[in-house]
Design a protein around this motif. Sequence first.
Motif, PDB file in Angstrom:
ATOM      1  N   PRO A  38      -9.504  -1.459   9.154  1.00  0.00           N
ATOM      2  CA  PRO A  38      -8.432  -0.632   8.588  1.00  0.00           C
ATOM      3  C   PRO A  38      -8.484   0.822   9.070  1.00  0.00           C
ATOM      4  N   VAL A  41      -6.898   0.811  12.491  1.00  0.00           N
ATOM      5  CA  VAL A  41      -5.442   0.593  12.438  1.00  0.00           C
ATOM      6  C   VAL A  41      -4.731   1.867  11.990  1.00  0.00           C
ATOM      7  N   ASN A  45      -2.111   4.133  14.239  1.00  0.00           N
ATOM      8  CA  ASN A  45      -0.792   4.464  13.713  1.00  0.00           C
ATOM      9  C   ASN A  45      -0.604   5.981  13.657  1.00  0.00           C
ATOM     10  N   SER A  82       2.267  -1.454  14.459  1.00  0.00           N
ATOM     11  CA  SER A  82       1.606  -1.496  13.151  1.00  0.00           C
ATOM     12  C   SER A  82       1.762  -2.870  12.501  1.00  0.00           C
ATOM     13  N   ILE A  83       2.947  -3.429  12.602  1.00  0.00           N
ATOM     14  CA  ILE A  83       3.185  -4.767  12.055  1.00  0.00           C
ATOM     15  C   ILE A  83       2.327  -5.793  12.794  1.00  0.00           C
ATOM     16  N   ALA A  86      -1.343  -5.472  11.799  1.00  0.00           N
ATOM     17  CA  ALA A  86      -1.559  -6.000  10.454  1.00  0.00           C
ATOM     18  C   ALA A  86      -1.566  -7.530  10.468  1.00  0.00           C
ATOM     19  N   LYS A  87      -0.655  -8.119  11.213  1.00  0.00           N
ATOM     20  CA  LYS A  87      -0.609  -9.587  11.321  1.00  0.00           C
ATOM     21  C   LYS A  87      -1.885 -10.113  11.956  1.00  0.00           C
ATOM     22  N   ALA A  89      -4.835  -8.684  11.960  1.00  0.00           N
ATOM     23  CA  ALA A  89      -5.954  -8.485  11.046  1.00  0.00           C
ATOM     24  C   ALA A  89      -5.952  -9.537   9.937  1.00  0.00           C
ATOM     25  N   ILE A  90      -4.785  -9.889   9.441  1.00  0.00           N
ATOM     26  CA  ILE A  90      -4.698 -10.888   8.370  1.00  0.00           C
ATOM     27  C   ILE A  90      -5.085 -12.259   8.906  1.00  0.00           C
ATOM     28  N   PHE A  95      -8.446  -7.583   6.121  1.00  0.00           N
ATOM     29  CA  PHE A  95      -8.845  -6.266   6.575  1.00  0.00           C
ATOM     30  C   PHE A  95     -10.297  -5.947   6.247  1.00  0.00           C
TER      31      PHE A  95
END
Length: 96
Positions: A38, A41, A45, A82-83, A86-87, A89-90, A95
Motif C-alpha cells: 500500500p 501504491v 499515485n 491506480s485501479i 489495486a486490482k 494487489a487484491i 494489500f
Amino acid sequence: MSGTEPALVDDAMVAAAVAVIALALLAFHRVIRGPTLPDRVVAVNGIGTATVVVLTFLAVGLDESGLLDIALVYALLNFLLSIGLAKYAIERGGFL
C-alpha cells in the motif's frame, strides 16, 4: 501595473513546478523502499498526481495550452493505473 507582474507569475509557476518535482523525488524513495505494497501504491499515485500538477504549472508559466491537454490525459492514465494496481494487489492476496 508596471508590467512586471506577468513575468513574476510565470517565474513563480516554473519555480513551483521545480518544487513539486523535488517533492516527487522524495516520494520515489517510498516507491523503492516500501515497506508495504500500500505504501508503494500510494507513492506511485502521488508521483502521478505531482506530474499532473507540474504539467499544469508549466502550462501556465510557459503559456503553453497544449500542456493542459497532456496533463488531462495523464490524469486519466494515472487513475487507470491506480485501479490496475489495486486490482493486482487484491488478486495477489490483498494489500496486507
